[in-house]
Each structure stands twice: as structure tokens, then as C-alpha cells.
Design a protein around this motif. Structure first.
Motif, PDB file in Angstrom:
ATOM      1  N   ASP A   1       0.805  -1.220   0.000  1.00  0.00           N
ATOM      2  CA  ASP A   1       0.000   0.000   0.000  1.00  0.00           C
ATOM      3  C   ASP A   1       0.838   1.270   0.000  1.00  0.00           C
ATOM      4  O   ASP A   1       0.367   2.320  -0.445  1.00  0.00           O
ATOM      5  CB  ASP A   1      -0.922   0.016   1.237  1.00  0.00           C
ATOM      6  CG  ASP A   1      -1.900  -1.143   1.217  1.00  0.00           C
ATOM      7  OD1 ASP A   1      -2.282  -1.547   0.084  1.00  0.00           O
ATOM      8  OD2 ASP A   1      -2.258  -1.629   2.303  1.00  0.00           O
ATOM      9  N   TYR A   2       2.064   1.161   0.522  1.00  0.00           N
ATOM     10  CA  TYR A   2       2.833   2.395   0.694  1.00  0.00           C
ATOM     11  C   TYR A   2       4.313   2.056   0.721  1.00  0.00           C
ATOM     12  O   TYR A   2       4.710   1.043   1.269  1.00  0.00           O
ATOM     13  CB  TYR A   2       2.435   3.086   2.014  1.00  0.00           C
ATOM     14  CG  TYR A   2       2.995   4.471   2.192  1.00  0.00           C
ATOM     15  CD1 TYR A   2       2.341   5.574   1.643  1.00  0.00           C
ATOM     16  CD2 TYR A   2       4.183   4.675   2.926  1.00  0.00           C
ATOM     17  CE1 TYR A   2       2.861   6.840   1.828  1.00  0.00           C
ATOM     18  CE2 TYR A   2       4.691   5.944   3.095  1.00  0.00           C
ATOM     19  CZ  TYR A   2       4.030   7.034   2.547  1.00  0.00           C
ATOM     20  OH  TYR A   2       4.531   8.300   2.719  1.00  0.00           O
TER      21      TYR A   2
ATOM     22  N   SER B   1       7.716   3.071   2.171  1.00  0.00           N
ATOM     23  CA  SER B   1       8.257   3.936   3.243  1.00  0.00           C
ATOM     24  C   SER B   1       9.711   4.266   3.033  1.00  0.00           C
ATOM     25  O   SER B   1      10.184   5.314   3.472  1.00  0.00           O
ATOM     26  CB  SER B   1       8.072   3.247   4.595  1.00  0.00           C
ATOM     27  OG  SER B   1       8.792   2.017   4.635  1.00  0.00           O
TER      28      SER B   1
ATOM     29  N   ASP C   1       1.640  10.118  -1.963  1.00  0.00           N
ATOM     30  CA  ASP C   1       0.802   8.971  -2.320  1.00  0.00           C
ATOM     31  C   ASP C   1       1.547   7.653  -2.185  1.00  0.00           C
ATOM     32  O   ASP C   1       1.065   6.609  -2.621  1.00  0.00           O
ATOM     33  CB  ASP C   1       0.276   9.142  -3.746  1.00  0.00           C
ATOM     34  CG  ASP C   1       1.418   9.332  -4.733  1.00  0.00           C
ATOM     35  OD1 ASP C   1       2.594   9.467  -4.316  1.00  0.00           O
ATOM     36  OD2 ASP C   1       1.128   9.368  -5.945  1.00  0.00           O
ATOM     37  N   GLY C   2       2.786   7.665  -1.617  1.00  0.00           N
ATOM     38  CA  GLY C   2       3.535   6.437  -1.423  1.00  0.00           C
ATOM     39  C   GLY C   2       4.403   6.053  -2.601  1.00  0.00           C
ATOM     40  O   GLY C   2       5.053   5.018  -2.578  1.00  0.00           O
TER      41      GLY C   2
END
Length: 423
Positions: free
Chosen positions: A374-375, A377, A399-400
Motif C-alpha cells: 500500500d505504501y 516507506s 501517495d507512497g
């Protein structure tokens, strides 16, 4: 001598004459009258049969008598002329029926006539025109009118005759003189004068000093003419033209001689050509074989070129590209792309599937959905000597996503780079 006062007694009176014989007197008178009548009639008959010439007759006392005398003479001329013509026609009809050569009217008047006059007289007769005094006089009047008309035309033409011409000097040119004459003499425009002059057979070469050039121009008919005369020159224009023509003839003869020589050489060359044709036929066979080989070579060449182009393109891409792999750490290790040696991360022997052509673009974007997360980091770059902010730049989005930008093309061209993605 007796006087009127003398006595008359002694005067003797002559005796009476005897009476004359009247018969004798009458006879003498008749004889004299007969002689006179016979003499006058003979004289008149003689002059009727053989009339005297007009110049031998007594001069008429007035003009009326003279005109009567001349008209009678003219009528006699016309009457005799018509009789002569009718007699000739009678004979010619008989001659035509018998096949005899006819007589021409001019043969009667052959003496004293020139050939031209004889032909003119015969033409009058053939055209059935009146050959009499009146006919000839009428023809003379017509001819005189024609002559006057011709004299009038001649006078007009004489008024248009050219002047004494222009004497040629060294360096003069016929065409230039013609244009100059039309412009200065008749006031024509330069272009129009040039057009008129170029219509003629101008003596463009051979114009000698001393020649005299004449010009003629009729504005009504727009006719221009020119010719060259000898003038003060020591030769004539015709001699110059003939000399040039003779030179051309010599050149032609020399060309003909060269042509004959060339014909002989041509025959020799044709023999050589026949031999060459045999050799050509043999070469054509060899050529066909070689062409077949060349076609195969061309095909091989085309294939090699295609391969070369593909290889060149690949090399160009390889030379200018940065090869990379991006994924989660566990997946990279499982695929053998990322490996640990002596606790140091290193690049494995696995083939990298992605590349960035630095000649076309300098950046690309890593998205979470590429890796099933989802993301993003964090992103770690392997090998470690590629430092963020110097050779490469990583920009994390809200938005990642992560935008990767190459800062040093020379350091990354042909380099393999791993982007270890962390969730």
C-alpha cells in the motif's frame, strides 16, 4: 502718121471678110472637148488606180480639207488591213482542212518588225483584237496610260531609294550599323530596330574597311532591307563571301578525308567488336553466375546488416542505459538478484529485466501497487557507492510513490542498480 484731124477721103475701108464655116468650127470644138475628156478621164483613172502619196498631192488650202484627206487615208488603211486579215483567215481555214502550215498575221508585216513587235502583233490577232489603225491606236493609248502609271510608281519608288550608304570603318559591325541607322534615321525604338535587323541575312563576318553599306526602310509596309557594296575597298563583298565559302569547302574536303579514314578505322573496329561480342557472350554467362552469387551475398548481407543494426541498437541501448531491479528485499534475495557476502549486500548474477535509456529519459517512478503493497516507506540503493543526492536522487511522494532521478549519467551508464523497497 495720120491723125484724127486728117481727111478721111484717102482712108481705105477694108473689104468684108467671107463668112466662116461653122461646121468645121463645131467639129474642132468637139474634137478638142473629146481629147480633153479622154485626157482628164485617163488622168483621173490613172490616179484612181495608182493614187499619189499624200506628200505628193497639192497642199490643202485649209484644215478641214486636210482632215478629210487624212480620214480617207486612214479608212483606206483600216479597210486594207481588214481585207488582209480576212484573206489570211480564208487561207488558214483551207490550210487547216488540208493539213498545211497556217500563215500568221505578222508574216505579212515581217519586214521592219522586231521579234518583240511580231509577237505583240500576233497576240493581238490571237486575242481577236482589232489590228487596224484604230485598234493599234487604242492599244497605244492603253499602253501610254500604263506607262504613265508605271512612271508614277517609279517616281514614288525613286523617292524611297536609299541614300549613298555608310562607309565601313575598322571595327564596324553590319548588325550594329543597321540598328543605328534605323534608330537615328527613322526614330525606331532600339528593340524594334534590333528585331528588323535580325530578320535579314546580315554580313556578320568579313566586313572590310572601305565597303559601303546601304539601307532601305519602307514604314508603310514595315519593310527593311540592306546590302553591302565594294565602295573604296580593294575587294568586293562577293569575293569575301566566296573566299569564306572556299575555306568552308576546304574544311568540308578535309572533313570528308577524315571521314574516309574514320570509315576504315570503323571497319577495323567492327572486326574487333565482333571478337568482343563473343567475349561479351561468355562474360554474360559468367555474369549470370556471378549475379546469382551476388544475390545470395546480398541476401546474406541484408541479414547481416539487420543483425548488425539490431546488435548496434542493443549496444547503443546497453551503452546508454542503466539496468535496474526494484522489489521487496525477500523477493530480490529469492530470485538471486540480491545476495549477502560477508554481511555486505551485493548484486547477484541474475539478469536485470528493466533498464532506463539515459539518452531518452533521466527518471522513472516506483509505485506501491507494483510490489503488492500500500505504501513505500523507504528505498535502499545497491551498490552502496551510489549515493543519494550525488549520483542518484530519490523523491518520496505523499501517495507512497518514489520518483528516481539519475543525476550523474556517466556514473550510471551501463551500471546495474538494485532498489530495495521497504513497506
Amino acid at each position: 502718121m495720120r491723125s484724127l484731124f486728117d481727111d478721111i477721103e484717102d482712108v481705105e475701108i477694108p473689104a468684108d471678110k467671107p463668112p466662116r464655116d461653122k461646121k468645121k468650127i463645131l467639129m474642132v470644138v468637139l474634137i478638142v472637148a473629146g481629147v480633153l475628156v479622154l485626157g482628164g478621164g485617163g488622168f483621173a483613172g490613172y490616179h484612181f488606180l495608182w493614187p499619189r502619196k499624200l506628200t505628193e498631192r497639192p497642199i490643202p488650202p485649209n484644215q478641214a480639207r486636210l482632215m478629210t484627206e487624212l480620214q480617207e487615208a486612214r479608212d483606206n488603211i483600216d479597210s486594207r488591213t481588214r481585207d488582209i486579215y480576212a484573206r489570211i483567215e480564208q487561207f488558214n481555214r483551207m490550210a487547216s482542212a488540208r493539213g498545211i502550215k497556217p500563215v500568221s498575221f505578222s508574216q505579212v508585216f515581217l519586214q521592219g518588225l522586231s521579234a518583240e513587235e511580231e509577237a505583240a502583233l500576233d497576240k493581238l490577232v490571237r486575242e481577236e483584237r482589232d489590228p487596224s489603225y484604230r485598234g493599234v491606236l487604242r492599244k497605244v493609248v492603253e499602253d501610254m496610260k500604263t506607262i504613265r502609271d508605271l512612271q508614277s510608281q517609279v517616281a514614288e519608288l525613286e523617292a524611297k531609294l536609299p541614300d549613298e550608304g555608310i562607309e565601313v570603318k575598322r571595327g564596324d559591325n553590319h548588325l550594329r550599323l543597321a540598328r543605328q541607322w534605323l534608330v537615328e534615321k527613322h526614330g525606331l525604338p532600339e528593340l524594334r530596330a534590333k528585331e528588323l535587323a535580325e530578320r535579314l541575312n546580315i554580313m556578320d563576318e568579313g566586313l572590310r574597311p572601305g565597303f559601303r553599306v546601304h539601307f532601305y526602310y519602307d514604314p508603310a509596309k514595315d519593310f527593311f532591307g540592306t546590302w553591302v557594296a565594294q565602295g573604296q575597298a580593294d575587294t568586293t563583298p562577293l569575293a569575301v563571301v566566296r573566299a569564306r565559302r572556299l575555306n568552308l569547302i576546304r574544311e568540308r574536303d578535309a572533313a570528308i578525308a577524315r571521314g574516309d579514314d574514320l570509315e576504315q578505322k570503323k571497319a577495323e573496329l567492327e572486326e574487333v567488336l565482333a571478337g568482343l561480342r563473343v567475349e561479351i557472350d561468355q562474360l554474360e554467362i559468367r555474369k549470370a553466375r556471378l549475379e546469382s552469387s551476388v544475390a545470395q551475398l546480398e541476401l546474406d548481407k541484408a541479414q547481416a546488416l539487420d543483425q548488425l543494426q539490431d546488435r548496434t541498437a542493443e549496444l547503443k541501448v546497453a551503452k546508454n542505459s542503466m539496468y535496474y531491479e526494484a522489489d521487496l528485499e525477500e523477493r530480490l534475495k529469492a530470485r538471486g538478484v540480491l545476495r549477502i557476502r560477508n554481511k555486505i549486500e551485493d548484486i547477484g548474477e541474475a539478469r536485470f529485466n528493466s533498464h532506463l535509456d539515459l539518452s531518452q529519459q533521466k527518471s522513472f517512478t516506483l509505485k506501491p501497487n507494483q510490489f503488492g503493497i500500500d505504501y513505500i516507506s523507504d528505498v535502499r540503493v545497491v551498490p552502496k557507492f551510489l549515493r543519494e543526492g550525488r549520483e542518484i536522487d530519490l523523491k518520496f511522494g505523499d501517495d507512497g510513490t518514489v520518483e528516481v532521478t539519475v543525476l550523474d549519467e556517466e556514473a550510471l551508464r551501463g551500471q546495474r542498480v538494485i532498489f530495495v523497497v521497504k513497506q
